[in-house]
Design a protein around this motif. Structure first.
Motif, mmCIF file in Angstrom:
data_model
loop_
_atom_site.group_PDB
_atom_site.id
_atom_site.type_symbol
_atom_site.label_atom_id
_atom_site.label_comp_id
_atom_site.label_asym_id
_atom_site.label_seq_id
_atom_site.Cartn_x
_atom_site.Cartn_y
_atom_site.Cartn_z
ATOM 1 N N GLY A 140 62.519 32.323 75.391
ATOM 2 C CA GLY A 140 63.329 33.137 74.484
ATOM 3 C C GLY A 140 64.794 33.251 74.876
ATOM 4 O O GLY A 140 65.649 33.517 74.044
ATOM 5 N N ALA A 141 65.101 33.033 76.152
ATOM 6 C CA ALA A 141 66.468 33.238 76.625
ATOM 7 C C ALA A 141 67.293 31.959 76.688
ATOM 8 O O ALA A 141 68.460 32.000 77.049
ATOM 9 C CB ALA A 141 66.441 33.890 78.007
ATOM 10 N N LYS A 144 66.908 28.712 71.960
ATOM 11 C CA LYS A 144 67.756 28.599 70.759
ATOM 12 C C LYS A 144 69.057 27.859 71.089
ATOM 13 O O LYS A 144 69.547 27.074 70.289
ATOM 14 C CB LYS A 144 68.051 29.987 70.176
ATOM 15 N N ASN A 170 73.308 32.010 68.331
ATOM 16 C CA ASN A 170 73.655 30.992 69.331
ATOM 17 C C ASN A 170 74.403 29.892 68.601
ATOM 18 O O ASN A 170 73.822 29.137 67.827
ATOM 19 C CB ASN A 170 72.408 30.427 70.000
ATOM 20 N N ASP A 254 73.587 30.294 76.093
ATOM 21 C CA ASP A 254 72.370 31.096 75.941
ATOM 22 C C ASP A 254 71.862 31.608 77.294
ATOM 23 O O ASP A 254 71.671 32.816 77.480
ATOM 24 C CB ASP A 254 71.293 30.277 75.218
HETATM 25 MG MG MG Z 1 69.155 33.802 73.142
#
Ligand code: MG
Ligand code: ADP
Ligand code: MG
Length: 305
Positions: A140-141, A144, A170, A254
């Motif tokens: 999730g981090a 994207k 992002n 990101d």
């Molecule tokens: Mg993110």
């Protein structure tokens, strides 16, 4: 990836624009099938279910690449950024639904199944092994950011040079639109208490991302917890921060935005200063006193407004 992807591009014809955009969106779909923690048979989840079995799983080039980057970042941040936080993320999602802090037992169990040291990558065979039972990877981090970079690569292969791709905030841009100095990016983020106001830049190449608990948080017993987890406590962050990153690509933007949400401020600024082409601003709200911290390159940015 639980968000909306948007593509803006310049092409020679509507047909070229249409087919290039379609190819780029298809690439995002393909990556979702690799990296999702929601799709039960995603490649990521197929890997996660082997946790604790002793299996070494051969990875696709995409999953290999993103796990490799993630582990480098985990080492660099000494575990502040850690994609093995899956069990803790799941626990927090449940806490949010139930509006109740997890029990110490549940927390201890999830923490035991967390730790980037338990994810072993083999460079030669491109395999991954999860050493501890119940481990669950969560991209999730960083996912994207990686997806907007890969979508941009597909546009390039389709002879599109000037484009902007936005994957849930992002952003990745390539080249300035005709007769402009670059893509105009608005970095005004904030709410009533935290605010970076009226700041715009022209960006020709690179990625932009923000992290913070502005939209995603849970309030339990009067304490506000972020959806970003401090792997050392196993709990959501309570330090209210907004992190804005400009970097060489979407992937860097990101992971940096998340890592700089977790690390102590001084280390955060240092990491930004040491990451090539990265600029970072952190707005920190400590007991209602708002403090701004900026990396070297952020201070040197030329603002449009
Ligand atoms: Mg993110
Ligand atoms: P966004 O949700 O806007 O993409 P981030 O890029 O900061 O925000 O990613 C947050 C997500 O990353 C969480 O929802 C969770 O899935 C995962 N995550 C939470 N804490 C960590 C952490 N310490 N290291 C790596 N990933 C994390
Ligand atoms: Mg991030």
């Amino acid at each position: 990836m639980g968000t909306v992807f948007r593509i803006v591009l310049y092409a020679r014809s509507a047909t070229q624009a249409q087919s290039a955009a379609e190819a780029a969106f298809n690439r995002v779909d393909q990556l979702n099938q690799v990296m999702s923690d929601y799709i039960p048979d995603s490649e990521l989840n197929q890997l996660s279910v082997t946790a604790g079995t002793g299996k070494k799983v051969k990875l696709s080039p995409d999953l290999w690449q993103i796990l490799q980057i993630s582990q480098e970042v985990a080492q660099k941040t000494e575990g502040a950024f850690d994609i093995t936080v899956g069990p803790l993320v799941q626990l927090w999602r449940r806490s949010r639904r139930k509006q109740q802090l997890p029990s110490p037992e549940a927390l201890a169990k999830a923490k035991a199944a967390t730790g980037y040291q338990h994810l072993i990558l083999n460079k030669q065979h491109k395999t991954a092994q999860l050493l501890v039972p119940n481990m669950q990877l969560d991209l999730g981090a960083i996912g994207k950011g990686y997806a907007v970079d890969e979508a941009m690569e597909v546009l390039r292969q389709n002879r599109i040079k000037i484009a902007l791709i936005d994957g849930g905030g992002n952003i990745r841009v390539s080249k300035a639109p005709p007769a402009t100095k670059g893509w105009e990016i608005d970095l005004s983020i904030g709410n009533e208490t935290n605010y970076i106001g009226g700041k715009q830049i022209y960006l020709k190449h690179g990625g932009v991302a923000t992290s913070g608990d502005l939209y995603q948080f849970v309030e339990l017993n009067g304490q506000r917890y972020s959806h970003i987890i401090n792997p050392f406590t196993g709990l959501g962050l309570t330090d209210q921060r907004l992190v804005t990153i400009i970097a060489k690509n979407g992937t860097d933007a990101d992971w940096l935005s998340t890592a700089l949400s977790v690390l102590p401020i001084e280390q955060s600024i240092e990491l930004a200063n040491h990451t090539p082409k990265a600029a970072a601003a952190i707005v920190n709200n400590v007991s209602s006193t708002i403090k701004q911290h900026q990396s070297r390159r952020f201070q040197l940015l030329k603002w449009v407004k």
